[in-house]
Design a protein around this motif. Structure first.
Motif, PDB file in Angstrom:
ATOM      1  N   UNK A 146       1.095  -1.317   0.008  1.00 49.65           N
ATOM      2  CA  UNK A 146       0.073  -0.086   0.010  1.00 49.65           C
ATOM      3  C   UNK A 146       0.770   1.371  -0.067  1.00 49.65           C
ATOM      4  N   UNK A 147       0.526   2.134  -0.806  1.00 47.17           N
ATOM      5  CA  UNK A 147       1.301   3.226  -1.078  1.00 47.17           C
ATOM      6  C   UNK A 147       0.585   4.470  -0.310  1.00 47.17           C
ATOM      7  N   UNK A 148       1.186   4.555   1.161  1.00 41.70           N
ATOM      8  CA  UNK A 148       0.550   5.408   2.099  1.00 41.70           C
ATOM      9  C   UNK A 148       0.196   6.700   1.772  1.00 41.70           C
ATOM     10  N   UNK A 149       1.263   7.501   1.152  1.00 40.98           N
ATOM     11  CA  UNK A 149       0.845   8.795   0.743  1.00 40.98           C
ATOM     12  C   UNK A 149      -0.206   9.054  -0.254  1.00 40.98           C
ATOM     13  N   UNK A 154      -5.735  10.631  -1.227  1.00 41.30           N
ATOM     14  CA  UNK A 154      -7.314  10.161  -1.807  1.00 41.30           C
ATOM     15  C   UNK A 154      -8.437  10.467  -0.669  1.00 41.30           C
ATOM     16  N   UNK A 155      -7.694  10.232   0.679  1.00 37.10           N
ATOM     17  CA  UNK A 155      -8.665  10.352   1.586  1.00 37.10           C
ATOM     18  C   UNK A 155      -8.783  11.788   2.216  1.00 37.10           C
ATOM     19  N   UNK A 156      -8.130  12.747   1.667  1.00 34.48           N
ATOM     20  CA  UNK A 156      -7.937  14.137   2.231  1.00 34.48           C
ATOM     21  C   UNK A 156      -7.212  14.348   3.458  1.00 34.48           C
ATOM     22  N   UNK A 157      -6.379  13.220   3.638  1.00 33.50           N
ATOM     23  CA  UNK A 157      -5.525  13.395   5.249  1.00 33.50           C
ATOM     24  C   UNK A 157      -4.254  13.669   5.032  1.00 33.50           C
ATOM     25  N   UNK A 158      -3.514  14.420   6.058  1.00 35.78           N
ATOM     26  CA  UNK A 158      -2.321  14.852   6.021  1.00 35.78           C
ATOM     27  C   UNK A 158      -1.272  13.672   5.991  1.00 35.78           C
ATOM     28  N   UNK A 159      -0.168  13.783   5.339  1.00 32.31           N
ATOM     29  CA  UNK A 159       0.965  12.814   5.353  1.00 32.31           C
ATOM     30  C   UNK A 159       2.232  13.180   6.144  1.00 32.31           C
ATOM     31  N   UNK A 168       1.793   9.002  12.440  1.00 38.08           N
ATOM     32  CA  UNK A 168       1.580   7.796  12.179  1.00 38.08           C
ATOM     33  C   UNK A 168       0.182   7.334  11.880  1.00 38.08           C
ATOM     34  N   UNK A 169       0.093   6.159  11.309  1.00 41.32           N
ATOM     35  CA  UNK A 169      -1.199   5.678  10.581  1.00 41.32           C
ATOM     36  C   UNK A 169      -1.433   4.244  11.169  1.00 41.32           C
ATOM     37  N   UNK A 170      -2.784   3.829  10.884  1.00 47.78           N
ATOM     38  CA  UNK A 170      -3.155   2.463  11.524  1.00 47.78           C
ATOM     39  C   UNK A 170      -4.304   2.392  10.338  1.00 47.78           C
TER      40      UNK A 170
END
Length: 189
Positions: A146-149, A154-159, A168-170
């Protein structure tokens, strides 16, 4: 079960951002695994990373077996402490466990992947011995291709918010527990 129940309780936690999506909205790419092999120091050094986690096509199939996805992030300002990132990762994973347990209490079956390589142990036993904490360790997101960025965009979230901060992400894949799922889950315990 309604995602509204998840939205209700997730607001009680120090979550920075979150989004709901469907598993088939996530791109799984072997290119990420190739990048891991070339650039990540944890490749072939951790149970949470490739090749220990298994093949991407098998992991993708496992993820697509769920009906919904909760993607969330935590945000922390870094200090001068060199161990900061390890502590932050452990706190993020602890929070992920708490949220996961709450989702299980609501009747969901779950599968979790999280940011970076596992930081539970100071030195991982891979490949010489079994994982010491197989039920606490989360495979890393990138290990699944999975390409996190891209997903966050796509979800409009900050990276990324600069070098002084860590996000950090889950990802929690989930579905309603049916009778057969509950029976299978009990047999695994």
């Amino acid at each position: 079960m309604s995602k509204e129940l998840i939205k209700e309780f997730i607001g009680n936690f120090p979550i920075y951002q979150y989004a709901f999506l469907k598993p088939d909205e996530i791109e799984f790419s072997t290119k990420v695994r190739q990048l891991c092999k070339r650039t990540c120091r944890y490749y072939s050094e951790s149970w949470s990373c490739p090749p220990a986690v298994g093949k991407i096509d098998v992991l993708k199939e496992k993820c697509l077996n769920y009906t919904d996805v909760l993607l969330f992030s935590t945000f922390t300002e870094l200090t001068e402490d060199k161990h900061d990132k390890k502590i932050i990762q452990r706190e993020h994973d602890k929070l992920t466990h708490i949220i996961n347990n709450r989702m299980k209490d609501l009747g969901y079956l779950t599968y979790i992947i999280s940011s970076g390589s596992c930081k539970i142990c100071d030195k991982c036993t891979f490949p010489k011995d079994f994982c010491r904490h197989p039920y606490e360790m989360f495979p890393c997101i990138e290990s699944h291709g999975i390409i996190v960025a891209d997903l966050l965009s796509d979800c409009g979230m900050d990276y990324y918010m600069g070098d002084k901060f860590q996000i950090l992400f889950s990802i929690i894949f989930f579905k309603d527990a049916g009778f057969d799922d509950i029976k299978e889950n009990k047999e695994e315990d």
